[in-house]
Structures are given as C-alpha cells and as structure tokens.
Design an enzyme around this catalytic site. Structure first.
Site, PDB file in Angstrom:
ATOM      1  N   LEU A   1       0.828  -1.205   0.000  1.00 21.06           N
ATOM      2  CA  LEU A   1       0.000   0.000   0.000  1.00 21.06           C
ATOM      3  C   LEU A   1       0.866   1.261   0.000  1.00 21.06           C
ATOM      4  O   LEU A   1       2.045   1.213   0.342  1.00 21.06           O
ATOM      5  CB  LEU A   1      -0.907  -0.044   1.236  1.00 21.06           C
ATOM      6  CG  LEU A   1      -1.897  -1.226   1.225  1.00 21.06           C
ATOM      7  CD1 LEU A   1      -2.464  -1.484   2.619  1.00 21.06           C
ATOM      8  CD2 LEU A   1      -3.005  -0.966   0.208  1.00 21.06           C
ATOM      9  N   PRO A   2       0.263   2.400  -0.357  1.00 24.45           N
ATOM     10  CA  PRO A   2       1.075   3.600  -0.561  1.00 24.45           C
ATOM     11  C   PRO A   2       1.763   4.165   0.681  1.00 24.45           C
ATOM     12  O   PRO A   2       2.913   4.610   0.592  1.00 24.45           O
ATOM     13  CB  PRO A   2       0.073   4.637  -1.111  1.00 24.45           C
ATOM     14  CG  PRO A   2      -1.052   3.842  -1.656  1.00 24.45           C
ATOM     15  CD  PRO A   2      -1.120   2.592  -0.827  1.00 24.45           C
TER      16      PRO A   2
ATOM     17  N   THR B   1       6.329   0.616   2.065  1.00 24.58           N
ATOM     18  CA  THR B   1       7.369   1.390   2.740  1.00 24.58           C
ATOM     19  C   THR B   1       6.677   2.423   3.625  1.00 24.58           C
ATOM     20  O   THR B   1       5.980   3.309   3.109  1.00 24.58           O
ATOM     21  CB  THR B   1       8.270   2.122   1.718  1.00 24.58           C
ATOM     22  OG1 THR B   1       8.820   1.160   0.831  1.00 24.58           O
ATOM     23  CG2 THR B   1       9.394   2.867   2.420  1.00 24.58           C
TER      24      THR B   1
ATOM     25  N   LYS C   1      15.242  -0.084   5.010  1.00 21.35           N
ATOM     26  CA  LYS C   1      14.694   0.336   3.711  1.00 21.35           C
ATOM     27  C   LYS C   1      14.853   1.856   3.512  1.00 21.35           C
ATOM     28  O   LYS C   1      15.204   2.330   2.415  1.00 21.35           O
ATOM     29  CB  LYS C   1      13.209  -0.066   3.644  1.00 21.35           C
ATOM     30  CG  LYS C   1      12.399   0.563   2.539  1.00 21.35           C
ATOM     31  CD  LYS C   1      12.788   0.074   1.172  1.00 21.35           C
ATOM     32  CE  LYS C   1      12.036   0.832   0.094  1.00 21.35           C
ATOM     33  NZ  LYS C   1      12.493   0.547  -1.247  1.00 21.35           N
TER      34      LYS C   1
ATOM     35  N   LYS D   1       7.920  10.791   0.005  1.00 22.57           N
ATOM     36  CA  LYS D   1       7.482  10.202   1.283  1.00 22.57           C
ATOM     37  C   LYS D   1       8.686   9.562   1.988  1.00 22.57           C
ATOM     38  O   LYS D   1       8.916   9.785   3.170  1.00 22.57           O
ATOM     39  CB  LYS D   1       6.410   9.142   1.004  1.00 22.57           C
ATOM     40  CG  LYS D   1       6.008   8.334   2.217  1.00 22.57           C
ATOM     41  CD  LYS D   1       5.255   7.061   1.841  1.00 22.57           C
ATOM     42  CE  LYS D   1       6.129   6.074   1.111  1.00 22.57           C
ATOM     43  NZ  LYS D   1       5.548   4.768   0.913  1.00 22.57           N
TER      44      LYS D   1
HETATM   45  P1  NAD Z   1       0.911   2.399  -6.320  1.00 22.12           P
HETATM   46  O1  NAD Z   1       0.347   3.710  -5.945  1.00 22.12           O
HETATM   47  O2  NAD Z   1       1.175   2.057  -7.750  1.00 22.12           O
HETATM   48  O3  NAD Z   1      -0.012   1.210  -5.714  1.00 22.12           O
HETATM   49  C1  NAD Z   1      -0.700   1.273  -4.489  1.00 22.12           C
HETATM   50  C2  NAD Z   1      -2.015   0.524  -4.657  1.00 22.12           C
HETATM   51  O4  NAD Z   1      -2.685   0.489  -3.393  1.00 22.12           O
HETATM   52  C3  NAD Z   1      -2.972   1.208  -5.648  1.00 22.12           C
HETATM   53  O5  NAD Z   1      -3.368   0.265  -6.628  1.00 22.12           O
HETATM   54  C4  NAD Z   1      -4.127   1.672  -4.775  1.00 22.12           C
HETATM   55  O6  NAD Z   1      -5.375   1.654  -5.440  1.00 22.12           O
HETATM   56  C5  NAD Z   1      -4.073   0.645  -3.650  1.00 22.12           C
HETATM   57  N1  NAD Z   1      -4.740   1.095  -2.425  1.00 22.12           N
HETATM   58  C6  NAD Z   1      -4.660   2.298  -1.803  1.00 22.12           C
HETATM   59  N2  NAD Z   1      -5.420   2.303  -0.693  1.00 22.12           N
HETATM   60  C7  NAD Z   1      -5.993   1.075  -0.609  1.00 22.12           C
HETATM   61  C8  NAD Z   1      -6.892   0.473   0.320  1.00 22.12           C
HETATM   62  N3  NAD Z   1      -7.337   1.120   1.391  1.00 22.12           N
HETATM   63  N4  NAD Z   1      -7.287  -0.811   0.089  1.00 22.12           N
HETATM   64  C9  NAD Z   1      -6.840  -1.481  -1.003  1.00 22.12           C
HETATM   65  N5  NAD Z   1      -5.986  -0.953  -1.925  1.00 22.12           N
HETATM   66  C10 NAD Z   1      -5.577   0.311  -1.729  1.00 22.12           C
HETATM   67  O7  NAD Z   1       2.265   2.256  -5.465  1.00 22.12           O
HETATM   68  P2  NAD Z   1       3.480   1.234  -5.711  1.00 22.12           P
HETATM   69  O8  NAD Z   1       4.503   1.885  -6.578  1.00 22.12           O
HETATM   70  O9  NAD Z   1       2.954  -0.111  -6.056  1.00 22.12           O
HETATM   71  O10 NAD Z   1       4.115   1.238  -4.225  1.00 22.12           O
HETATM   72  C11 NAD Z   1       3.505   0.534  -3.164  1.00 22.12           C
HETATM   73  C12 NAD Z   1       4.437   0.601  -1.965  1.00 22.12           C
HETATM   74  O11 NAD Z   1       5.702   0.032  -2.316  1.00 22.12           O
HETATM   75  C13 NAD Z   1       4.725   2.013  -1.477  1.00 22.12           C
HETATM   76  O12 NAD Z   1       4.777   2.009  -0.077  1.00 22.12           O
HETATM   77  C14 NAD Z   1       6.072   2.328  -2.092  1.00 22.12           C
HETATM   78  O13 NAD Z   1       6.795   3.284  -1.336  1.00 22.12           O
HETATM   79  C15 NAD Z   1       6.733   0.974  -2.083  1.00 22.12           C
HETATM   80  N6  NAD Z   1       7.759   0.735  -3.116  1.00 22.12           N
HETATM   81  C16 NAD Z   1       7.566   1.093  -4.413  1.00 22.12           C
HETATM   82  C17 NAD Z   1       8.564   0.835  -5.352  1.00 22.12           C
HETATM   83  C18 NAD Z   1       8.405   1.200  -6.811  1.00 22.12           C
HETATM   84  O14 NAD Z   1       9.400   1.117  -7.557  1.00 22.12           O
HETATM   85  N7  NAD Z   1       7.212   1.582  -7.268  1.00 22.12           N
HETATM   86  C19 NAD Z   1       9.752   0.201  -4.962  1.00 22.12           C
HETATM   87  C20 NAD Z   1       9.902  -0.181  -3.644  1.00 22.12           C
HETATM   88  C21 NAD Z   1       8.906   0.093  -2.720  1.00 22.12           C
END
Ligand code: NAD
Length: 296
Positions: A66-67, A97, A172, A247
């Site tokens: 999740l975000p 994260t 992380k 963030k």
């Molecule tokens: P993203 O915004 O693409 O995906 C997040 C998903 O969570 C979305 O599909 C959203 O609809 C869903 N969501 C939000 N609230 C929700 C709820 N209450 N119930 C169900 N679903 C819900 O983000 P991402 O890039 O996939 O990143 C996710 C996490 O991973 C973050 O914490 C980010 O910091 C971490 N991260 C991302 C990357 C990257 O390269 N994108 C790498 C490492 C870590």
C-alpha cells in the site's frame, strides 16, 4: 505448507508481485480499491473479494503493498481492520514502505491479538517486482521470518532479517535515501557531460566501468533513450513515483532527527524532490529528477 494468500494493493509493485505468486501455484485472493487493477489480476487467475476483510478469510498469509503508513494503519487496525478479520494462525506481511514507528504500532496490535506480523519492505523497483527478483528487508520475530520465506521467495531473490519489528523499515529508508542521492548525482553528471557534447550512452558506459558506477547507472539510467525498458525511455511513466520517493525522504529526515544522525545530502535530496513534486513532477518516475535538473 502455505496455500492461500490474500494480496491487498495491486499497484505498480503489488500487481506483478501477486502475479508471481499465481505463477508459483499459490491460490491468491486479491483486493484493491482500483477495480481495473483487480480485473487484471483476475484475468491472470486470481480470486477476488468485495473488500479487504473478505479477501483475507481463510488466508494462510496476507500480503499488503500500500502507498503509505496512514493507509496501512487503517487497513490493519480498528474494528473493521484485517487484524480483527484473520484467523489466529494467519501470518501478516506488510511490504509497503512506511515509518518504522507505524510498522511497530501495527505489529504491536497484531501481537496483542496473537497474530504474527512482519514489516517486509522491498527494494528493486517494478522491473524486479515483475521478474520476481525483489529484495525483502524484514523486521519481526525470527519464527515469523522463517514462516514467510516460502512466500517471499516466490517474489524475490534476497530475503533479509534486519531485526525486530520496524527494523525492516529502518533499513529500507537508509537504502532509499542513498538511492535518491545517487539518482540525483547520476543525473547531474549525465546532464553536465551531455551539455559538453558527450553521448549519454557512451558517458554511461564510461562511468559504469569507473568509480562513479552505481545502481541508477547500471539498471535505471535516467537519461531518455540510453536504456530500453526503464521509465526514462517512456517519458518517465510507471516505475517509482516522485511522490513516493518524497514520502521516503521525509521518513529519512524524521529518522535522522530521531537518531541525531547528520544527513546533509539526504536533506538536500528531500528538498530537490519536494520542489520537483511542487512543480508538477508528482506522478512521474523518480528518475525524472534529470528533467528537473535540465529545467525542462
Ligand atoms: P501504487 O500507488 O502504484 O499502488 C498502491 C495501490 O494500493 C494502488 O493500486 C491503490 O489503489 C491501492 N490502495 C490504496 N489504498 C488502498 C486500500 N485502502 N485498500 C486497497 N488498496 C488500496 O504504489 P506502488 O509503486 O505499487 O508502491 C507501493 C508501496 O511500495 C509504497 O509504499 C512504495 O513506497 C513501495 N515501493 C515502491 C517501489 C516502486 O518502484 N514503485 C519500490 C519499492 C517500494
């Protein structure tokens, strides 16, 4: 033997991670607020449910991606949260994260309910999520870490136990502060070289074989056209959004203040990404900091 996994949060990272669980023959039930993301996974063979709470019924393991921390706390906590909804022998793994203190708070709620939980943030980006080669950085009890390995190894290559609850998030955040610093430095060097007439591809090859080599140069080149299949070569779409990097840099500055650790480059990186976000870069991949440096 784990058989049924509930996966909540199917964004840029969670979508391909859930796909890899399906590829490894787990039964996967998914939920996301975004119905298009859910549809994609059901087309790949996942089951779905009309809420996160319904998705975790009978799950052996719950994985969330999740975000941010507020969302993680609201999904797990409270009377309508996952901690109240799962069986006692379900293992909870949060791969988002978030702040270490938020991870510790949710972990303590789970522990009080007699449920095992790990913070297991990932490194590697969307390409590693797709390839199943993520690095998982876990915090929590050793027994829960051992129990999580089977599921995590279907999505990742390196699985670390950083320490107790919250330790995964600390490690992380240290990593992502360093990532921001070397992405900015790489962008500055490439931009300066190109301004002097160098070919960005040739300059990248030179620096990769020299002492400036780093992950941003090796697998995530920020200069458009140097590497295929990276966000820079698709107008900085997809990947790891600037607002998510922001963030993480905010979390890094909080950790620095708490621990009285000097992080001057971390502070400057946080400011640069904040200005980039304020000027409209929010939804772009974080390698678009090169475009910001170019003042485009
Ligand atoms: P993203 O915004 O693409 O995906 C997040 C998903 O969570 C979305 O599909 C959203 O609809 C869903 N969501 C939000 N609230 C929700 C709820 N209450 N119930 C169900 N679903 C819900 O983000 P991402 O890039 O996939 O990143 C996710 C996490 O991973 C973050 O914490 C980010 O910091 C971490 N991260 C991302 C990357 C990257 O390269 N994108 C790498 C490492 C870590």
């Amino acid at each position: 033997m784990t058989s049924h996994i509930a996966f909540i949060g199917l964004g840029n990272m969670g979508g391909p991670m859930a796909h890899n669980l399906l590829d490894n023959d787990f039964k996967v039930t998914v939920f996301d607020l975004n119905t298009a993301a859910v549809k994609q996974l059901t087309e790949q063979g996942a089951q779905t449910a009309d809420s996160a709470v319904n998705a975790v019924q009978d799950a052996d393991v719950v994985v969330t991606m999740l975000p941010n921390g507020d969302i993680v706390k609201s999904v797990y906590g409270g009377n309508k949260g996952l901690i109240k909804a799962v069986n006692k022998n379900t293992l909870l793994i949060d791969c988002s994260t978030i702040a270490a203190e938020d991870a510790r708070e949710v972990n303590a709620l789970a522990k009080a309910a007699g449920i095992g939980m790990l913070d297991a943030p990932v490194s590697g980006g969307t390409a590693a999520a797709e390839a199943g080669t993520l690095t998982f950085i876990c915090g929590g009890e050793a027994a829960d870490f051992e129990a999580a390995k089977q599921v995590l190894s279907a999505m990742g290559r390196h699985i670390f136990h950083a320490g107790e609850a919250g330790a995964g998030q600390v490690a992380k955040i240290c990593n992502n502060m360093l990532l921001a610093i070397h992405m900015i430095g790489t962008s500055e060097a490439l931009n300066m070289g190109v301004a002097q007439g160098l070919d960005p591809e040739v300059l990248s090859e030179i620096m990769k074989a020299s002492s400036g080599n780093n992950w941003s140069l090796q697998v995530y080149n920020p200069y458009p056209g140097v590497m295929p299949n990276v966000p820079a070569s698709r107008d900085y779409q997809g990947g790891f959004m600037v607002e998510l990097m922001n963030k993480d840099l905010g979390l890094a500055q909080k950790l620095a203040a708490q621990s009285k650790a000097a992080t001057p480059l971390g502070a400057i990186s946080a400011q640069l990404y904040q200005i980039h976000q304020n000027q409209g870069g929010s939804g772009l991949d974080f390698s678009s900091i090169l475009r910001f440096i170019q003042n485009k």
